[in-house]
Scaffold this motif. Structure first.
Motif, mmCIF file in Angstrom:
data_model
loop_
_atom_site.group_PDB
_atom_site.id
_atom_site.type_symbol
_atom_site.label_atom_id
_atom_site.label_comp_id
_atom_site.label_asym_id
_atom_site.label_seq_id
_atom_site.Cartn_x
_atom_site.Cartn_y
_atom_site.Cartn_z
ATOM 1 N N PRO A 171 0.807 -1.227 0.000
ATOM 2 C CA PRO A 171 0.000 0.000 0.000
ATOM 3 C C PRO A 171 0.840 1.277 0.000
ATOM 4 O O PRO A 171 0.490 2.255 -0.661
ATOM 5 C CB PRO A 171 -0.825 -0.127 1.294
ATOM 6 C CG PRO A 171 -0.906 -1.596 1.541
ATOM 7 C CD PRO A 171 0.428 -2.127 1.107
ATOM 8 N N MET A 172 1.967 1.286 0.726
ATOM 9 C CA MET A 172 2.841 2.452 0.752
ATOM 10 C C MET A 172 3.553 2.646 -0.577
ATOM 11 O O MET A 172 3.654 3.772 -1.091
ATOM 12 C CB MET A 172 3.884 2.303 1.874
ATOM 13 C CG MET A 172 3.342 2.410 3.275
ATOM 14 S SD MET A 172 4.698 2.307 4.465
ATOM 15 C CE MET A 172 3.811 2.692 5.980
ATOM 16 N N PRO A 208 4.288 -7.832 11.730
ATOM 17 C CA PRO A 208 4.508 -6.792 12.749
ATOM 18 C C PRO A 208 5.867 -6.099 12.635
ATOM 19 O O PRO A 208 5.959 -4.888 12.877
ATOM 20 C CB PRO A 208 4.395 -7.564 14.071
ATOM 21 C CG PRO A 208 4.565 -8.995 13.721
ATOM 22 C CD PRO A 208 4.073 -9.156 12.329
ATOM 23 N N ILE A 209 6.928 -6.851 12.274
ATOM 24 C CA ILE A 209 8.252 -6.228 12.206
ATOM 25 C C ILE A 209 8.328 -5.219 11.056
ATOM 26 O O ILE A 209 8.677 -4.052 11.247
ATOM 27 C CB ILE A 209 9.357 -7.301 12.047
ATOM 28 C CG1 ILE A 209 9.516 -8.094 13.343
ATOM 29 C CG2 ILE A 209 10.689 -6.648 11.677
ATOM 30 C CD1 ILE A 209 10.512 -9.225 13.258
ATOM 31 N N VAL A 210 8.005 -5.692 9.849
ATOM 32 C CA VAL A 210 8.085 -4.798 8.685
ATOM 33 C C VAL A 210 7.030 -3.698 8.783
ATOM 34 O O VAL A 210 7.292 -2.539 8.442
ATOM 35 C CB VAL A 210 7.932 -5.595 7.370
ATOM 36 C CG1 VAL A 210 7.948 -4.653 6.164
ATOM 37 C CG2 VAL A 210 9.040 -6.630 7.249
ATOM 38 N N GLY A 211 5.829 -4.077 9.253
ATOM 39 C CA GLY A 211 4.785 -3.067 9.421
ATOM 40 C C GLY A 211 5.220 -1.956 10.366
ATOM 41 O O GLY A 211 5.042 -0.766 10.078
ATOM 42 N N ALA A 235 7.100 3.438 11.281
ATOM 43 C CA ALA A 235 7.954 4.290 12.116
ATOM 44 C C ALA A 235 8.998 5.058 11.308
ATOM 45 O O ALA A 235 9.283 6.226 11.600
ATOM 46 C CB ALA A 235 8.645 3.440 13.183
ATOM 47 N N PHE A 236 9.593 4.401 10.298
ATOM 48 C CA PHE A 236 10.719 5.001 9.574
ATOM 49 C C PHE A 236 10.477 5.207 8.081
ATOM 50 O O PHE A 236 11.246 5.893 7.416
ATOM 51 C CB PHE A 236 11.978 4.132 9.745
ATOM 52 C CG PHE A 236 12.330 3.853 11.183
ATOM 53 C CD1 PHE A 236 12.863 4.848 11.987
ATOM 54 C CD2 PHE A 236 12.115 2.595 11.731
ATOM 55 C CE1 PHE A 236 13.189 4.590 13.306
ATOM 56 C CE2 PHE A 236 12.433 2.329 13.053
ATOM 57 C CZ PHE A 236 12.973 3.336 13.846
ATOM 58 N N GLY A 237 9.430 4.551 7.543
ATOM 59 C CA GLY A 237 9.204 4.581 6.102
ATOM 60 C C GLY A 237 9.600 3.254 5.487
ATOM 61 O O GLY A 237 10.410 2.500 6.049
#
Length: 428
Positions: A32-33, A150-153, A158-160
């Motif tokens: 989505p990003m 959860p990690i990549v999300g 948080a950082f892009g």
């Protein structure tokens, strides 16, 4: 743990399978990003997902040949270093074509993973433990998929999404350093293996002579000989069907939750953990279940066939139904059950290779089966992208995935015939 080197190596392979799927799923989680940032549409992302497998499929086979020639330790270590590099370079993608090229290179680097792992298990374990070892190390894949959400999300929010890929890159490099320090192609070639463990491994392998051997004899045949055998061809097709569901889930299920059920990235990332976690349990159990059936029946091929047919059919049924329900809970439940049964079969394809192929051809044969299976990674995501772009819905794509897997189970049922046992497991 280093006192038991063969299981330490299995644990390292378990970790790299986790990293492997963390790296792969990272793109699906951030779709989505990236779609918004690079102005890409679902059909283009279907091509990008499929492009990974153009490089991956070819290097499944080339990597298998390299493993037989240069050894699993070297090939696996170099593969992890290269795929981590290309995954990290995803952070610098500027549009459709740069993403496409990086994804092909990423797939090429990941190609040798299964052949390398299979060759390593062949060097360190007897046949009667092979499925258990392969099942355990392969369980890292769904666990990697589970933690990827959860990690990549979190990293992406948080950082892009670009820094997220750079952070993922460092994880693979750390693993590569540990691998070259600890691993060796066989216990006889390991400088730090204890004499007690070496003698135990050698004794277990001698006991294989008392176990039913499916192959005509234990002499090496040409690679071409094995690739023409019905059992290898059918196993390859079944693995194609297995991968069709898996790569459909890996590539498109996160987007399905966002587009069809309107979840945000945070909710989607947490929700996608559920199928991966139950898949982890299924994959860890599959090889163990098959080895237990073998101990009861004394028939290697029959023990593999039972698990393949029953579980692949159940996975097909559940994924087909998952696309027809209206609620998020029902879709996630059905998909989770499908992934569980699918992953129960995950170690069996590779266990069959351990059972019937001479150790000198394990890499090449594994690479061939992986090549055939990876073609589904080209076909499935592209077909799904076309269906979604054309209809605006996912239901037909779910039904198609179930139909493909059912065909694989039926072929295994009617084509692979278990020979009569000449020895029992108790005699082993």
């Amino acid at each position: 743990m280093l006192k038991n080197l063969r299981w330490t190596i299995v644990f390292l392979l378990f970790l790299v399978y986790m990293i492997n799927y963390l790296d792969r799923v990272a793109l699906s989680i951030t779709v989505p990003m990236i779609e918004k940032d690079l102005t890409l549409n679902p059909e283009q992302f279907g091509i990008i997902f499929g492009s990974f497998f153009f490089g991956y499929a070819v290097f499944n086979f080339i990597g298998g040949l390299a493993v037989d020639k240069f050894g699993a330790t070297l090939v696996m270590g170099l593969a992890v270093g290269l795929w981590s590099l290309f995954c990290g370079l995803t952070a610098f993608a500027t549009g459709f074509y740069s993403m496409l090229i990086l994804r092909v290179l990423f797939g090429m680097a990941e190609g040798p993973i299964c052949s390398s792992a299979n060759k390593m298990i062949n060097g360190w374990f007897p046949k009667k433990q092979a499925a258990t070892a392969v099942g355990f190390l392969s369980a890292g894949s769904p666990l990697g998929g589970a933690v990827a959400g959860p990690i990549v999300g979190y990293l992406a929010i948080a950082f892009g999404w670009r820094p997220a890929f750079l952070i993922i890159f460092t994880i693979g490099i750390i693993w590569m350093i540990a691998w070259f320090f600890i691993a060796a192609n066989s216990p006889e070639k390991h400088k730090r293996v204890s004499q007690q463990e070496l003698l135990l491994i050698q004794q277990m392998k001698k006991e294989e002579e008392a176990v039913e051997v499916i192959a005509e004899d234990n002499t090496a045949k040409s690679l071409g000989y094995y690739l023409k055998q019905p059992i290898i061809l059918v196993t390859a097709f079944a693995f194609f069907c297995y991968n069709y569901i898996l790569f459909f889930f890996l590539s498109w299920f996160p987007s399905y939750l966002v587009q069809q059920h309107h979840l945000d990235i945070k909710s989607m990332s947490l929700t996608t953990m559920i199928p991966w976690i139950v898949g982890f349990v299924g994959l860890a159990l599959g090889g163990y279940i098959s080895d237990k059936i073998f101990k009861i029946t004394g028939r290697l091929l029959l023990s593999r066939k039972i698990v393949l047919v029953v579980c692949l059919l159940l996975a097909a049924l559940c994924v087909g139904l998952a696309g027809t329900v209206s609620s998020v809970a029902s879709a996630v439940l059905l998909m989770s059950v499908s992934i569980f049964f699918l992953y129960v079969t995950g170690a069996i394809y590779w266990a069959i290779i351990q059972d019937v192929v001479h150790k000198s051809r394990v890499g090449g044969t594994s690479g061939f089966i992986h090549l055939i299976g990876s073609i589904s990674g080209i076909v499935g995501p592209i077909v799904t992208g076309y269906i979604v772009q054309s209809t605006g819905k996912f239901d037909s794509a779910f039904i198609l995935a179930g139909t493909v897997a059912a065909l694989g189970a039926i072929l295994v049922l009617f084509v692979i015939k278990a020979p009569r046992a000449t020895h029992t497991a108790a005699q082993a």
